[in-house]
Motif scaffolding. Structure first.
Motif, short mmCIF file in Angstrom:
data_model
loop_
_atom_site.label_atom_id
_atom_site.label_comp_id
_atom_site.label_asym_id
_atom_site.label_seq_id
_atom_site.Cartn_x
_atom_site.Cartn_y
_atom_site.Cartn_z
N THR A 88 31.17 50.39 34.75
CA THR A 88 30.00 51.34 34.82
C THR A 88 29.56 51.27 36.44
OG1 THR A 88 29.13 50.67 32.77
CG2 THR A 88 27.83 51.67 34.12
N VAL A 89 29.33 50.15 37.14
CA VAL A 89 28.99 50.08 38.47
C VAL A 89 29.98 50.59 39.41
CG1 VAL A 89 28.76 48.54 40.22
CG2 VAL A 89 27.64 47.97 38.28
N TYR A 90 31.30 50.40 39.00
CA TYR A 90 32.40 51.00 39.84
C TYR A 90 32.57 52.57 39.68
CZ TYR A 90 37.00 51.30 42.23
OH TYR A 90 37.92 51.53 42.87
N LEU A 91 32.60 53.12 38.16
CA LEU A 91 32.79 54.35 38.08
C LEU A 91 32.02 55.49 38.02
CD1 LEU A 91 35.46 53.73 35.44
CD2 LEU A 91 36.04 54.10 37.55
N VAL A 92 30.39 55.02 37.72
CA VAL A 92 29.34 55.92 37.70
C VAL A 92 28.97 56.26 39.09
CG1 VAL A 92 26.99 56.29 36.95
CG2 VAL A 92 28.60 55.02 35.51
N PHE A 121 39.92 35.68 39.37
CA PHE A 121 39.89 37.23 39.43
C PHE A 121 39.40 37.56 40.75
CE2 PHE A 121 37.90 41.02 39.47
CZ PHE A 121 38.72 42.25 39.08
N MET A 122 38.42 37.04 41.25
CA MET A 122 37.85 37.59 42.56
C MET A 122 38.55 36.92 43.74
SD MET A 122 35.34 39.31 41.78
CE MET A 122 34.69 39.69 43.33
N ALA A 123 39.10 35.85 43.47
CA ALA A 123 39.93 35.17 44.55
C ALA A 123 41.29 35.80 44.69
CB ALA A 123 40.50 33.73 43.99
N ILE A 124 41.81 36.25 43.70
CA ILE A 124 43.27 37.15 43.67
C ILE A 124 42.74 38.68 44.09
CG2 ILE A 124 44.86 38.22 42.42
CD1 ILE A 124 44.91 35.81 40.50
N LEU A 125 41.55 39.06 43.77
CA LEU A 125 41.09 40.33 44.40
C LEU A 125 40.97 40.32 45.94
CD1 LEU A 125 40.36 43.31 43.40
CD2 LEU A 125 37.97 42.21 43.47
N SER A 126 40.50 39.10 46.23
CA SER A 126 40.37 38.96 47.81
C SER A 126 41.76 38.89 48.57
CB SER A 126 39.36 37.92 47.99
OG SER A 126 39.25 37.61 49.47
N ALA A 127 42.48 38.14 48.05
CA ALA A 127 43.74 38.02 48.63
C ALA A 127 44.44 39.44 48.69
CB ALA A 127 44.59 36.89 47.87
N LEU A 128 44.54 40.06 47.51
CA LEU A 128 45.46 41.25 47.53
C LEU A 128 44.57 42.46 48.46
CD1 LEU A 128 46.10 41.55 43.96
CD2 LEU A 128 47.60 40.82 45.57
N SER A 129 43.56 42.28 48.54
CA SER A 129 42.90 43.39 49.49
C SER A 129 43.06 43.36 50.88
CB SER A 129 41.16 43.30 48.89
OG SER A 129 40.99 43.56 48.05
N ASP A 130 43.24 42.17 51.26
CA ASP A 130 43.43 41.77 52.57
C ASP A 130 45.05 41.76 52.90
OD1 ASP A 130 40.84 41.75 53.92
OD2 ASP A 130 40.34 40.47 52.39
N CYS A 131 46.04 41.95 52.12
CA CYS A 131 47.32 41.64 52.26
C CYS A 131 47.95 42.95 53.11
CB CYS A 131 48.14 41.67 51.25
SG CYS A 131 48.05 39.99 50.32
N GLY A 179 31.40 43.27 43.85
CA GLY A 179 32.73 42.86 44.60
C GLY A 179 33.73 43.76 44.46
N CYS A 180 33.85 44.52 43.48
CA CYS A 180 35.03 45.36 43.37
C CYS A 180 34.88 46.94 43.95
CB CYS A 180 35.28 45.88 41.94
SG CYS A 180 35.80 44.25 41.01
N LEU A 181 33.57 47.27 44.56
CA LEU A 181 33.03 48.35 44.96
C LEU A 181 33.93 48.96 46.22
CD1 LEU A 181 29.43 48.91 44.85
CD2 LEU A 181 30.99 50.15 43.29
#
Length: 241
Positions: A53-57, A231-241, A117-119
């Motif tokens: 909801t936070v991400y898509l609205v 999840f947040m750790a993997i998200l952080s690693a993938l976002s900065d690859c 954190g996903c925004l």
């Protein structure tokens, strides 16, 4: 001699580790395990719903990405609320039904934090991180149950994981004071994912062997936070690859 329950076979008389569930009936222990996983599943569903909801609205997304004083105040409020709810939740974790009410409020606060954190991440990165998290958690959970069946004990991981968390906190502080760029963020994300993967094994082992039946909130919140942190750790690693 093996003891059966819930479709899985865990040998509770073999080996030297003393386990609380040896004095319980297998049915009671497996009922406890199912209860904890049901709570964690509901927490994750709530987190997905709120974060999506936070991400898509559009209005909510625009509000937080605008970085106005109001949006920054709302962000701080969410972080503070998470801590303020967590303290009484841990203090009253064995008092039903207030423990479940506080657990629900804590889950909602954490869900907003995950959504925020996903925004700044792309949708494909979020899906990849969620998929990797699912695979890691499922694999480690199956492994831990398999190891418990063979009387392996993972309680020794506790001090090492505690020390690893302290190191991660110090590294995070250094990153805030002296940013190390994409490489530092990627390394931090990968190491964090490994540490909290260790927590999945440790907390699942505690779930199988050590938690008393009325400690379902403690067990659920431990596993839930492990999954969210992976999840947040993997998200952080993938976002900065």
């Amino acid at each position: 001699m093996g003891k059966h329950g819930g479709g899985l076979d865990v040998d509770v008389e073999k080996g030297g580790a003393a386990c609380m569930y040896m004095i319980e009936t297998p049915e009671l222990r497996w009922a406890f395990i199912r209860k904890v996983y049901a709570i964690v599943a509901l927490q994750l569903l709530a987190t997905i719903a709120v974060a999506a909801t936070v991400y898509l609205v559009p209005d909510i997304r625009a509000f937080f990405l605008a970085r106005t004083p109001a949006s920054l105040a709302a962000f701080v409020l969410i972080l503070v609320a998470t801590i303020l709810v967590m303290i009484p939740m841990m203090c009253l974790r064995n008092r039903h039904p207030i423990n479940l009410i506080l657990l629900g409020l804590f889950t909602i606060c954490m869900s907003f934090s995950v959504g925020l954190g996903c925004l700044s991440r792309k949708g494909v990165i979020i899906i990849e991180a969620a998929t990797l998290t699912f695979v890691v958690v499922l694999s480690l959970t199956i492994y831990t149950f398999w190891a418990a069946k063979r009387s392996h004990d993972f309680s020794f991981l506790g001090p090492f994981l505690f020390a690893a968390c302290l190191i991660l906190m110090l590294f995070s502080l250094i990153q805030m004071l002296m940013p190390m760029g994409k490489v530092g963020t990627t390394v931090y994300g990968c190491v964090s994912a490994l540490v909290f993967s260790g927590f999945i094994i440790y907390d699942t082992d505690n779930l199988i062997k050590r938690h008393a039946y009325d400690e379902y909130v403690t067990a659920a919140i431990s596993l839930y936070l492990d999954i969210i942190n992976i999840f947040m750790a993997i998200l952080s690693a993938l976002s900065d690859c």
